[in-house]
Design a protein around this motif. Structure first.
Motif, PDB file in Angstrom:
ATOM      1  N   VAL A  81      -5.453 -36.926   6.750  1.00 51.80           N
ATOM      2  CA  VAL A  81      -3.819 -36.681   6.493  1.00 51.80           C
ATOM      3  C   VAL A  81      -3.807 -35.397   6.112  1.00 51.80           C
ATOM      4  O   VAL A  81      -4.404 -34.434   5.441  1.00 51.80           O
ATOM      5  N   THR A  82      -2.666 -34.856   6.955  1.00 55.10           N
ATOM      6  CA  THR A  82      -2.352 -33.316   6.849  1.00 55.10           C
ATOM      7  C   THR A  82      -0.884 -33.238   6.486  1.00 55.10           C
ATOM      8  O   THR A  82      -0.139 -34.157   6.772  1.00 55.10           O
ATOM      9  N   TYR A  83      -0.554 -32.226   5.860  1.00 52.38           N
ATOM     10  CA  TYR A  83       0.710 -31.831   5.766  1.00 52.38           C
ATOM     11  C   TYR A  83       1.353 -30.867   6.675  1.00 52.38           C
ATOM     12  O   TYR A  83       0.629 -29.684   6.871  1.00 52.38           O
ATOM     13  N   GLN A  84       2.357 -30.943   7.474  1.00 49.50           N
ATOM     14  CA  GLN A  84       2.930 -30.093   8.430  1.00 49.50           C
ATOM     15  C   GLN A  84       4.046 -29.409   7.701  1.00 49.50           C
ATOM     16  O   GLN A  84       4.989 -30.140   7.823  1.00 49.50           O
ATOM     17  N   LYS A  85       3.975 -28.236   7.380  1.00 48.42           N
ATOM     18  CA  LYS A  85       5.081 -27.582   6.465  1.00 48.42           C
ATOM     19  C   LYS A  85       6.246 -27.309   7.542  1.00 48.42           C
ATOM     20  O   LYS A  85       7.290 -27.568   6.892  1.00 48.42           O
ATOM     21  N   ARG A  86       5.989 -26.955   8.613  1.00 49.28           N
ATOM     22  CA  ARG A  86       7.347 -26.628   9.418  1.00 49.28           C
ATOM     23  C   ARG A  86       8.165 -27.789   9.807  1.00 49.28           C
ATOM     24  O   ARG A  86       9.114 -27.719   9.728  1.00 49.28           O
ATOM     25  N   GLU A  87       7.542 -29.229   9.894  1.00 51.15           N
ATOM     26  CA  GLU A  87       8.335 -30.182  10.097  1.00 51.15           C
ATOM     27  C   GLU A  87       8.580 -31.039   9.086  1.00 51.15           C
ATOM     28  O   GLU A  87       9.159 -32.061   9.087  1.00 51.15           O
ATOM     29  N   ALA A  88       7.952 -30.741   7.919  1.00 59.29           N
ATOM     30  CA  ALA A  88       8.192 -31.284   6.469  1.00 59.29           C
ATOM     31  C   ALA A  88       7.777 -32.861   6.783  1.00 59.29           C
ATOM     32  O   ALA A  88       8.696 -33.620   6.445  1.00 59.29           O
ATOM     33  N   ARG A  89       6.585 -32.892   7.367  1.00 57.04           N
ATOM     34  CA  ARG A  89       6.219 -34.347   7.332  1.00 57.04           C
ATOM     35  C   ARG A  89       4.486 -34.454   7.229  1.00 57.04           C
ATOM     36  O   ARG A  89       3.929 -33.446   7.210  1.00 57.04           O
ATOM     37  N   PHE A  90       4.084 -35.743   6.881  1.00 61.54           N
ATOM     38  CA  PHE A  90       2.729 -35.942   6.868  1.00 61.54           C
ATOM     39  C   PHE A  90       2.140 -36.559   8.018  1.00 61.54           C
ATOM     40  O   PHE A  90       2.978 -37.393   8.709  1.00 61.54           O
ATOM     41  N   ALA A  91       1.084 -36.122   8.628  1.00 59.33           N
ATOM     42  CA  ALA A  91       0.368 -36.671   9.689  1.00 59.33           C
ATOM     43  C   ALA A  91      -0.897 -37.583   9.329  1.00 59.33           C
ATOM     44  O   ALA A  91      -1.648 -36.829   8.455  1.00 59.33           O
ATOM     45  N   LEU A  92      -0.954 -38.798   9.563  1.00 56.73           N
ATOM     46  CA  LEU A  92      -2.075 -39.765   9.605  1.00 56.73           C
ATOM     47  C   LEU A  92      -2.950 -39.625  11.010  1.00 56.73           C
ATOM     48  O   LEU A  92      -2.236 -40.166  11.782  1.00 56.73           O
ATOM     49  N   ARG A  93      -3.880 -38.896  11.180  1.00 58.79           N
ATOM     50  CA  ARG A  93      -4.532 -38.910  12.050  1.00 58.79           C
ATOM     51  C   ARG A  93      -6.097 -39.560  12.085  1.00 58.79           C
ATOM     52  O   ARG A  93      -6.646 -39.825  11.264  1.00 58.79           O
ATOM     53  N   ALA A  94      -5.872 -40.543  13.154  1.00 59.11           N
ATOM     54  CA  ALA A  94      -7.129 -41.317  13.399  1.00 59.11           C
ATOM     55  C   ALA A  94      -7.513 -41.454  15.003  1.00 59.11           C
ATOM     56  O   ALA A  94      -7.003 -41.921  15.582  1.00 59.11           O
ATOM     57  N   GLY A  95      -8.636 -40.522  15.108  1.00 64.51           N
ATOM     58  CA  GLY A  95      -9.302 -40.258  16.480  1.00 64.51           C
ATOM     59  C   GLY A  95      -7.846 -39.656  17.249  1.00 64.51           C
ATOM     60  O   GLY A  95      -7.323 -38.557  16.989  1.00 64.51           O
ATOM     61  N   THR A  96      -7.367 -40.400  18.453  1.00 65.50           N
ATOM     62  CA  THR A  96      -6.238 -39.488  19.288  1.00 65.50           C
ATOM     63  C   THR A  96      -5.165 -39.990  18.724  1.00 65.50           C
ATOM     64  O   THR A  96      -3.982 -39.616  19.320  1.00 65.50           O
ATOM     65  N   MET A  97      -4.891 -40.911  17.870  1.00 64.19           N
ATOM     66  CA  MET A  97      -3.754 -41.307  17.456  1.00 64.19           C
ATOM     67  C   MET A  97      -3.215 -40.704  16.158  1.00 64.19           C
ATOM     68  O   MET A  97      -3.871 -40.550  15.425  1.00 64.19           O
ATOM     69  N   THR A  98      -1.742 -40.436  15.998  1.00 65.18           N
ATOM     70  CA  THR A  98      -1.248 -39.748  14.808  1.00 65.18           C
ATOM     71  C   THR A  98       0.164 -40.444  14.658  1.00 65.18           C
ATOM     72  O   THR A  98       0.798 -40.890  15.240  1.00 65.18           O
ATOM     73  N   THR A  99       0.152 -40.884  13.231  1.00 67.16           N
ATOM     74  CA  THR A  99       1.434 -41.355  12.828  1.00 67.16           C
ATOM     75  C   THR A  99       1.870 -40.459  11.926  1.00 67.16           C
ATOM     76  O   THR A  99       1.212 -39.901  10.736  1.00 67.16           O
ATOM     77  N   TYR A 100       3.296 -40.550  11.780  1.00 67.79           N
ATOM     78  CA  TYR A 100       4.017 -39.254  11.131  1.00 67.79           C
ATOM     79  C   TYR A 100       4.878 -39.982   9.816  1.00 67.79           C
ATOM     80  O   TYR A 100       5.218 -41.120  10.038  1.00 67.79           O
ATOM     81  N   PHE A 101       4.881 -39.528   8.589  1.00 69.21           N
ATOM     82  CA  PHE A 101       5.752 -39.974   7.655  1.00 69.21           C
ATOM     83  C   PHE A 101       6.575 -38.426   7.071  1.00 69.21           C
ATOM     84  O   PHE A 101       6.000 -37.609   6.693  1.00 69.21           O
ATOM     85  N   SER A 102       7.867 -38.888   7.200  1.00 69.54           N
ATOM     86  CA  SER A 102       8.510 -37.627   6.932  1.00 69.54           C
ATOM     87  C   SER A 102       8.878 -37.463   5.457  1.00 69.54           C
ATOM     88  O   SER A 102       8.787 -38.457   4.941  1.00 69.54           O
TER      89      SER A 102
END
Length: 94
Positions: free
Chosen positions: A31-52
């Motif tokens: 899980v990472t936080y993307q400051k510029r987009e103001a969202r959290f990213a759940l990464r699993a392999g090549t798949m990414t799911t975003y949570f605003s």
């Protein structure tokens, strides 16, 4: 103030990743936080799911518990798409 919030968001993201690995014994998720987009990213392999981050803001502050629940639910479901994925969203949030 925004800087403090971003630092807390990054701490929460690291804690969620640690929880996934230590408590859930789930490897390969991050899980990472993307400051510029103001969202959290759940990464699993090549798949990414975003949570605003905006979706979890409440009048009394950020609802960290609900964010954790949603991320853990997504992991438990094995990546079924409830949130927006990388393929669906190619442009950054406003």
């Amino acid at each position: 103030m925004a800087s403090d919030w971003a630092e807390e968001a990054e701490r929460q993201a690291k804690a969620m990743t640690r929880d996934l690995i230590e408590v859930g014994r789930v490897k390969g998720f991050r899980v990472t936080y993307q400051k510029r987009e103001a969202r959290f990213a759940l990464r699993a392999g090549t798949m990414t799911t975003y949570f605003s981050a905006h979706a979890y803001e409440r009048p009394k502050g950020m609802d960290w518990l609900q964010l954790r629940i949603d991320i853990l639910t997504q992991v438990r479901q094995g990546g079924q798409q409830d949130a927006r994925t990388e393929q669906e969203e190619s442009t950054p949030a406003p």
